[in-house]
Motif scaffolding. Structure first.
Motif, mmCIF file in Angstrom:
data_model
loop_
_atom_site.group_PDB
_atom_site.id
_atom_site.type_symbol
_atom_site.label_atom_id
_atom_site.label_comp_id
_atom_site.label_asym_id
_atom_site.label_seq_id
_atom_site.Cartn_x
_atom_site.Cartn_y
_atom_site.Cartn_z
ATOM 1 N N THR A 103 0.835 -1.204 0.000
ATOM 2 C CA THR A 103 0.000 0.000 0.000
ATOM 3 C C THR A 103 0.868 1.252 0.000
ATOM 4 N N TYR A 142 -0.935 11.961 -3.001
ATOM 5 C CA TYR A 142 -1.124 11.254 -4.265
ATOM 6 C C TYR A 142 -2.576 11.524 -4.640
ATOM 7 N N ILE A 147 -3.225 3.950 -2.861
ATOM 8 C CA ILE A 147 -2.812 3.057 -3.941
ATOM 9 C C ILE A 147 -2.399 1.707 -3.362
ATOM 10 N N ALA A 200 -5.669 -0.532 -14.148
ATOM 11 C CA ALA A 200 -5.955 -0.329 -12.721
ATOM 12 C C ALA A 200 -7.421 -0.597 -12.419
ATOM 13 N N ILE A 248 -2.930 9.448 -12.191
ATOM 14 C CA ILE A 248 -2.560 9.664 -10.793
ATOM 15 C C ILE A 248 -1.346 10.568 -10.739
ATOM 16 N N VAL A 305 -7.182 2.921 -5.596
ATOM 17 C CA VAL A 305 -6.720 2.387 -6.878
ATOM 18 C C VAL A 305 -5.936 1.113 -6.605
ATOM 19 N N PHE A 341 2.432 -1.436 -9.250
ATOM 20 C CA PHE A 341 2.591 -0.821 -7.935
ATOM 21 C C PHE A 341 4.062 -0.542 -7.636
#
Length: 246
Positions: free
Chosen positions: A87, A96, A105, A132, A152, A182, A189
């Motif tokens: 995360t 973000y 995220i 995503a 993003i 997201v 990621f």
């Protein structure tokens, strides 16, 4: 009564009645025991389902191990699933943003969404690092659709573009912190995470392990700890679910 032999049919009749009553009592007792155990089983199943919904369907979470070790653990016959999870901006404090609103995220493999947390609501899990999943609150507020593009923006101004592959359920954290969510693939990621820091993925990745319930789970946990030299700090146990499984 002319002789004691006259008592035989009377006795037999009485015994037949007693036998029928005994059989009826046994049948009722078996039925009641079955019903009680059935209700107990339903109660436990309900508790397990509630625990899975509230905390996720996993038995242990392991931190600070390599992808290679996680893969070896997943190959053990008693392990049903190993899902990686990371995360970024979990509480929406790092700016973000998606359409100017803070976004949390997450990243991992498909199992984390479909088996561990069961959050897929519509569409599919991302197939590439340029796709995503978006939370329902973002979908509803921004009127987003599958196949549309989102951007993003990170705190340093870098922008990452993604195509929406699906939508995921709102988590309690998203609603509490009033942020969008997201979900990216593991590679997607790690790309956005490494843009902000040079931390090794093993330091921010949690591997959730789901065992096959047919095995002796406490024994299997102990064996994994010993084989891979894992400390108690590295291994988090889902106490609620483990307790119900025991």
């Amino acid at each position: 009564m002319k002789s004691y032999l006259d008592l035989v049919p009377i006795s037999a009749k009485v015994h037949r009645k007693q036998n029928r009553m005994s059989i009826i009592c046994i049948v009722l007792a078996v039925f009641l025991v079955t019903a009680i155990f059935g209700m107990a089983d339903m109660f436990i199943r309900g508790q397990i389902l509630q625990a899975q919904q509230e905390n996720g369907n996993w038995h242990i979470g392991i931190q600070n191990i390599s992808d290679e070790d996680a893969m070896l653990i997943s190959s053990r016959p008693e392990v049903a699933t190993v899902a990686d999870y990371g995360t970024l901006n979990f509480r929406g404090e790092q700016e973000y943003t998606l359409h100017g609103k803070n976004v949390s995220i997450c990243g991992g493999n498909e199992s984390i969404v479909t088996e561990i947390f069961n959050v897929l609501d519509e569409g599919t899990f991302p197939k590439t690092e340029n796709e995503a999943m978006i939370s329902i609150n973002a979908k509803d507020t921004l009127k987003l659709k599958i196949g549309e593009q989102i951007v993003i923006t990170t705190p340093n101004g870098t922008e990452f573009s993604y195509i929406i592959s699906g939508f995921m359920k709102n988590s309690a954290n998203l609603m509490r912190e009033d942020v969008y969510g997201v979900f990216l693939t593991t590679d997607g990621f790690r790309t956005i995470y490494s843009n902000e820091t040079d931390v090794n993925p093993s330091e921010y990745t949690m591997f959730f392990v789901l065992f096959d319930n047919k095995g002796n789970i406490p024994k299997e946990i102990a064996e994994i700890k010993e084989q891979y030299g894992l400390s108690d700090k590295q291994v988090t146990e889902n106490i609620t679910l483990l307790g119900l499984m025991g």
